[in-house]
Motif scaffolding. Structure first.
Motif, PDB file in Angstrom:
ATOM      1  N   THR A  51      78.913  25.220  88.097  1.00 25.06           N
ATOM      2  CA  THR A  51      79.459  23.870  88.161  1.00 25.06           C
ATOM      3  C   THR A  51      80.918  23.944  87.736  1.00 25.06           C
ATOM      4  O   THR A  51      81.455  25.032  87.541  1.00 25.06           O
ATOM      5  CB  THR A  51      78.655  22.895  87.280  1.00 25.06           C
ATOM      6  N   GLY A  52      81.581  22.790  87.626  1.00 25.28           N
ATOM      7  CA  GLY A  52      83.014  22.776  87.338  1.00 25.28           C
ATOM      8  C   GLY A  52      83.317  23.035  85.871  1.00 25.28           C
ATOM      9  O   GLY A  52      82.442  23.072  85.015  1.00 25.28           O
TER      10      GLY A  52
ATOM     11  N   ALA B  72      82.788  19.873  83.437  1.00 22.40           N
ATOM     12  CA  ALA B  72      81.928  19.052  84.291  1.00 22.40           C
ATOM     13  C   ALA B  72      81.819  17.668  83.660  1.00 22.40           C
ATOM     14  O   ALA B  72      81.679  17.545  82.443  1.00 22.40           O
ATOM     15  CB  ALA B  72      80.554  19.692  84.418  1.00 22.40           C
TER      16      ALA B  72
ATOM     17  N   ARG C 158      80.671  28.851  85.528  1.00 20.37           N
ATOM     18  CA  ARG C 158      81.695  27.872  85.921  1.00 20.37           C
ATOM     19  C   ARG C 158      82.606  28.452  86.998  1.00 20.37           C
ATOM     20  O   ARG C 158      82.928  29.661  86.985  1.00 20.37           O
ATOM     21  CB  ARG C 158      82.558  27.486  84.698  1.00 20.37           C
TER      22      ARG C 158
ATOM     23  N   GLN D 245      79.062  20.585  92.331  1.00 20.81           N
ATOM     24  CA  GLN D 245      80.089  19.781  91.648  1.00 20.81           C
ATOM     25  C   GLN D 245      80.643  18.791  92.666  1.00 20.81           C
ATOM     26  O   GLN D 245      81.812  18.759  92.966  1.00 20.81           O
ATOM     27  CB  GLN D 245      81.169  20.644  91.010  1.00 20.81           C
TER      28      GLN D 245
END
Length: 281
Positions: A53-54, A57, A96, A115
């Protein structure tokens, strides 16, 4: 002039060995992580399901930037899909990536990445997408001091300076539906700072992000409208490496979570889809 046969054989063997070494070297430099089969699934780490994910997040997608908690819509969806694939919660590993790196061509160090990736034809050339897990629209959000307050039409937006994050569907929508070129920022964080400092009048983002910014990031934040979308809205899906053996299985898992009703329940729990936001005329 031909060489004596024994030397030919030795030379061929040497070339074959060199080619094998080169092939091994090429493989080790091209792949960021060794892929191996576990439980019938090829994952980057044996027995684990690596989800990216970012960094950071954001809510409501991930609460407090802690996807491992399972709190937030995308964190919860990832665990629900992992369970359908046969992975226990402790076997889900988070990593990430940046948004742009995830959808760029090339090898990946994750099994799936989520994301808020919109499914687009151009992106499909570089990566795989699963079945979508969410459909949204784009919206305009601003703060109390902005001249954008009170604007309810697309014609009204043309008179404003709009901001968007680079590489997002919001940028395409502003260009296509409003017919203007907005100011482009590296991230939503940078765009929010620009709004707070008066560099832009309003931001174009997806609707759930607009709710979050209005409620948590902006003084007197307000979602002034959402764009009409006759195509059914922007679809978010898991990103997988191009040609991944997991794509079909992850899509089946998303479809199963939807069929169970769990996806709808998670959507209602974490995203404010019932909030009434006017459609921009």
């Amino acid at each position: 002039m031909s060489l004596p046969r024994p030397r030919i054989l030795r030379t061929a063997a040497a070339l074959a060995a060199a080619a094998a070494l080169l092939a091994l070297s090429a493989c080790s430099s091209a792949a960021p992580a060794a892929s191996s089969s576990s439980g019938g699934l090829d994952t980057v780490t044996p027995g684990k399901f690596t989800v990216a994910t970012g960094q950071p997040a954001y809510s409501p997608w991930v609460i407090d930037d802690k996807p491992q908690s399972g709190q937030g819509f995308e964190a919860a969806v990832a665990y629900a899909v992992a369970a359908k694939l046969g992975f226990a919660k402790e076997d889900v590993v988070w990593t990430r990536t940046t948004f742009d790196a995830a959808i760029a061509p090339g090898p990946k160090d994750f099994d799936v990445n989520l994301q808020q990736f919109s499914v687009t034809t151009d992106r499909k050339k570089a990566v795989d997408f699963s079945s979508p897990y969410y459909t949204t629209t784009q919206a305009i959000v601003t703060d109390a001091k902005s001249s954008a307050i009170g604007v309810t039409t697309i014609a009204g937006l043309k008179k404003l300076t709009l901001g968007v994050a680079a590489g997002t569907t919001s940028l395409d929508v502003v260009k296509k539906d409003v017919g203007v070129t907005p100011k482009i920022f590296n991230s939503n964080d940078d765009a929010v700072l620009a709004l707070k400092s008066g560099q832009v009048d309003a931001l174009a983002v997806d609707l759930p992000t607009a709710f979050y910014l209005a409620g948590a990031e902006l003084d007197g934040g307000k979602v002034i409208g959402q764009f009409p979308d006759t195509a059914g809205g922007d679809q978010f899906a898991f990103v997988l490496p191009k040609g991944s053996a997991l794509t079909t299985k992850v899509s089946a898992a998303v479809d199963a979570v939807r069929a169970d009703g769990d996806l709808e329940a998670l959507t209602k729990k974490w995203l404010s889809t019932s909030v009434d936001v006017p459609v921009l005329k």
